[in-house]
Design an enzyme around this catalytic site. Structure first.
Site, PDB file in Angstrom:
ATOM      1  N   ARG A  60       0.767  -0.942   0.118  1.00  0.00           N
ATOM      2  CA  ARG A  60      -0.148  -0.060   0.655  1.00  0.00           C
ATOM      3  C   ARG A  60       1.354   1.120  -0.027  1.00  0.00           C
ATOM      4  O   ARG A  60       0.497   2.327  -0.009  1.00  0.00           O
ATOM      5  CB  ARG A  60      -1.312   0.543   1.213  1.00  0.00           C
ATOM      6  CG  ARG A  60      -1.510   1.218   1.472  1.00  0.00           C
ATOM      7  CD  ARG A  60      -3.235   1.123   1.726  1.00  0.00           C
ATOM      8  NE  ARG A  60      -3.083  -0.365   3.526  1.00  0.00           N
ATOM      9  CZ  ARG A  60      -2.313   0.713   4.213  1.00  0.00           C
ATOM     10  NH1 ARG A  60      -2.077   1.749   4.554  1.00  0.00           N
ATOM     11  NH2 ARG A  60      -2.345  -0.113   5.917  1.00  0.00           N
ATOM     12  N   TYR A 113     -16.212  13.811 -15.588  1.00  0.00           N
ATOM     13  CA  TYR A 113     -16.915  12.556 -14.828  1.00  0.00           C
ATOM     14  C   TYR A 113     -17.868  12.762 -13.637  1.00  0.00           C
ATOM     15  O   TYR A 113     -17.646  13.937 -12.942  1.00  0.00           O
ATOM     16  CB  TYR A 113     -15.540  11.917 -14.863  1.00  0.00           C
ATOM     17  CG  TYR A 113     -15.845  10.303 -14.162  1.00  0.00           C
ATOM     18  CD1 TYR A 113     -16.923   9.498 -15.321  1.00  0.00           C
ATOM     19  CD2 TYR A 113     -16.479  10.271 -12.947  1.00  0.00           C
ATOM     20  CE1 TYR A 113     -17.495   8.558 -14.306  1.00  0.00           C
ATOM     21  CE2 TYR A 113     -15.980   8.730 -12.401  1.00  0.00           C
ATOM     22  CZ  TYR A 113     -16.652   8.163 -13.251  1.00  0.00           C
ATOM     23  OH  TYR A 113     -17.604   7.044 -13.318  1.00  0.00           O
ATOM     24  N   ASP A 185      -7.340  16.965 -14.908  1.00  0.00           N
ATOM     25  CA  ASP A 185      -7.612  15.999 -15.013  1.00  0.00           C
ATOM     26  C   ASP A 185      -7.473  15.638 -16.442  1.00  0.00           C
ATOM     27  O   ASP A 185      -8.384  15.624 -17.506  1.00  0.00           O
ATOM     28  CB  ASP A 185      -9.468  14.980 -14.422  1.00  0.00           C
ATOM     29  CG  ASP A 185      -9.854  13.778 -14.557  1.00  0.00           C
ATOM     30  OD1 ASP A 185      -9.025  13.622 -16.041  1.00  0.00           O
ATOM     31  OD2 ASP A 185     -10.393  12.973 -14.634  1.00  0.00           O
ATOM     32  N   LYS A 210      -8.489   3.727 -19.039  1.00  0.00           N
ATOM     33  CA  LYS A 210      -8.772   4.643 -19.779  1.00  0.00           C
ATOM     34  C   LYS A 210      -7.990   4.195 -21.551  1.00  0.00           C
ATOM     35  O   LYS A 210      -7.495   3.024 -21.194  1.00  0.00           O
ATOM     36  CB  LYS A 210      -9.527   5.747 -20.087  1.00  0.00           C
ATOM     37  CG  LYS A 210     -10.485   6.211 -18.437  1.00  0.00           C
ATOM     38  CD  LYS A 210     -11.749   5.624 -18.760  1.00  0.00           C
ATOM     39  CE  LYS A 210     -12.543   5.594 -17.392  1.00  0.00           C
ATOM     40  NZ  LYS A 210     -13.207   4.409 -17.631  1.00  0.00           N
TER      41      LYS A 210
HETATM   42  C1  LIG Z   1     -12.677  11.949 -16.731  1.00  0.00           C
HETATM   43  C2  LIG Z   1     -12.289  10.817 -16.063  1.00  0.00           C
HETATM   44  N1  LIG Z   1     -12.114  10.953 -14.388  1.00  0.00           N
HETATM   45  C3  LIG Z   1     -12.106  10.195 -14.102  1.00  0.00           C
HETATM   46  C4  LIG Z   1     -12.621   8.503 -14.255  1.00  0.00           C
HETATM   47  C5  LIG Z   1     -12.680   7.820 -13.175  1.00  0.00           C
HETATM   48  O1  LIG Z   1     -11.578   7.025 -13.699  1.00  0.00           O
HETATM   49  P1  LIG Z   1     -12.351   5.550 -12.980  1.00  0.00           P
HETATM   50  O2  LIG Z   1     -13.280   4.611 -13.880  1.00  0.00           O
HETATM   51  O3  LIG Z   1     -10.973   4.395 -13.316  1.00  0.00           O
HETATM   52  O4  LIG Z   1     -11.870   5.112 -11.396  1.00  0.00           O
HETATM   53  C6  LIG Z   1     -13.288   9.009 -15.255  1.00  0.00           C
HETATM   54  C7  LIG Z   1     -14.252   7.748 -15.936  1.00  0.00           C
HETATM   55  O5  LIG Z   1     -14.881   7.568 -16.787  1.00  0.00           O
HETATM   56  C8  LIG Z   1     -12.483   9.920 -16.180  1.00  0.00           C
HETATM   57  O6  LIG Z   1     -13.755   9.854 -17.611  1.00  0.00           O
END
Ligand SMILES: Cc1ncc(COP(=O)(O)O)c(C=O)c1O
Length: 423
Positions: A60, A113, A185, A210
């Site tokens: 961890r 998201y 992000d 992704k």
């Molecule tokens: C832009 C973005 N950030 C964060 C996330 C969250 O990622 P995770 O599904 O790996 O937790 C997503 C999920 O679709 C996303 O599209």
């Protein structure tokens, strides 16, 4: 490895041939616990995370496979350090819960998201953190939202699912002038197409699930930033909150990363072809792709991205009924959530459903979102298949008619009413 180009770093950064066996791929270290190199105060301090590269003790806190992925991501984003997490959402929460305290103020993209927006709007206020959700593509809105206690500006660009683009360099100037940090992000672009650190961001986040992994078989997340900041996130946001990545997932993601530059090239090519095709389709009302001249933020995307990505969103003249028919008739695309995989994926967001899930949206925000999405938005993650096959698949599905497509919208309205009454 600073002197090497992105393609070389994507394969080599963080990995050396194994010094014992000569294996050219890093072995997968599934061990949760590591024998310590002795006993002493210095070692104890290091284990307590007072070092940015603590000795391996417990997975961890750190692990050789996780560290290889962290080093590669830091190299690809052009920053000092990275920390990997169990999912993209674990990365978002690790960042926020490390840097925000009760009484602090956060400005964040009003559409990003859904998991992130829900965390901002529903949960941070429970801990006394003030949140302003704004359209971060409108710099005036961001400036007006600033308060003396604004600690962080959090931007998702391109934004999921509506593909708004926000100006990272301008936001970085606004954040830094007011003593706040800028977190971006960058999942939808990935490091091959967008380099937020070079544009002034302090922290970059990714859902590794992704494009970075790219094969749809491992969840993961990461935050990349200064060594000092990442050390804090590792201790407060990862070791204490607990969202550690599995070394097996890290190993898969390292493997996926090796082909990221060429995968992104193909995603971009295919997406551009699909977007152009959709723009001329009689069943499609509007297409959003940053590479199209018609996209409201096309010029900005040209400046801050080296490619326009693999995500295309569009609205349908036939609304929900057409979306139901399309979902049934697709053969190459999977009707599924997620994105960034080799497989093409497609998902429909009815605007009402999306907005109703966010009780904190103001009437103006709802109106702004509705102006962009109409009554619903199709989000397509354009994969690596043959572009002609993808276009044929969409064309066939868009032109089809089904019984369910006709009665579906009615059933949906009834379902919505029943759900509302049940609440
Ligand atoms: C832009 C973005 N950030 C964060 C996330 C969250 O990622 P995770 O599904 O790996 O937790 C997503 C999920 O679709 C996303 O599209």
């Amino acid at each position: 490895m600073d002197e090497f180009d992105f393609e070389t770093l994507a394969i080599h950064a963080g990995e050396e041939p194994d010094p014992v066996t000569g294996a050219t791929r890093l072995p997968l270290h599934m061990a949760t616990t590591f024998k310590l190199p002795g006993f002493g105060i210095k070692l104890f301090d290091a284990l307590m995370m007072d070092s940015d590269r603590p000795p391996f003790a417990y997975t961890r806190w750190g692990n050789p496979t996780l560290r290889a992925l962290e080093d590669r991501l830091a190299a690809l984003e052009g920053n000092e350090a990275a920390v990997v997490t169990a999912s993209g959402m674990a990365a978002v929460s690790a960042l926020l819960f490390t840097f925000l305290n009760s009484g602090d103020h956060l400005i964040a993209s009003e559409v990003c998201y859904a998991g992130s927006v829900e965390l901002f709007g529903l949960h941070l206020p429970r801990f006394g953190i003030q949140v302003s959700l704004v359209d971060t593509s409108d710099l005036e809105q961001v400036k007006q939202a600033l308060r003396p206690n604004t600690k962080m500006i959090y931007v998702e660009t391109p934004a999921n699912p509506i593909l708004r683009i926000s100006d990272i360099a301008a936001l970085s100037a606004i954040a830094h002038e007011s003593g706040a940090i800028l977190a971006v992000d960058s999942t939808w672009a990935g490091p091959a197409l967008q380099q937020p650190v070079a544009l002034g961001a302090d922290y970059v986040l990714h859902s590794l699930t992704k494009y970075i992994n790219g094969h749809g078989d491992a969840l993961g997340g990461a935050v990349i930033g200064s060594a000092k900041g990442i050390q804090r996130i590792r201790k407060e946001g990862l070791v204490h909150l607990g969202g550690a990545l599995s070394p097996f997932n890290a190993w898969l993601i390292l493997r996926g990363l090796m082909t990221l530059p060429m995968r992104m090239e193909k995603h971009c090519q295919n997406a551009m072809e699909v977007a152009r095709f959709l723009e001329g389709h009689p069943k499609v009302r509007r297409v959003f792709y940053p590479g199209l001249e018609s996209h409201p933020h096309h010029e900005l995307a040209k400046q801050q991205m080296s490619g326009f990505g693999g995500m295309v969103t569009f609205t349908l003249k036939g609304g929900l009924g057409a979306a139901i028919t399309m979902a049934e008739k697709l053969r190459v695309f999977s009707y599924a959530t997620s994105l960034g995989h080799a497989h093409s994926l497609l998902f429909y967001y009815p605007t009402d459903l999306y907005i109703d899930a966010m009780p904190f949206y103001t009437p103006e925000q709802k109106q702004r979102i509705r102006e962009w999405t109409g009554d619903g938005l199709v989000r397509a993650s354009i994969g690596l298949e043959n572009a002609g096959d993808l276009i044929d698949d969409l064309d066939r599905a868009l032109r089809a008619r089904t019984f369910r497509g006709l009665v579906g919208p009615l059933a949906y309205q009834v379902m919505k009413k029943v759900n509302k009454n049940a609440q």
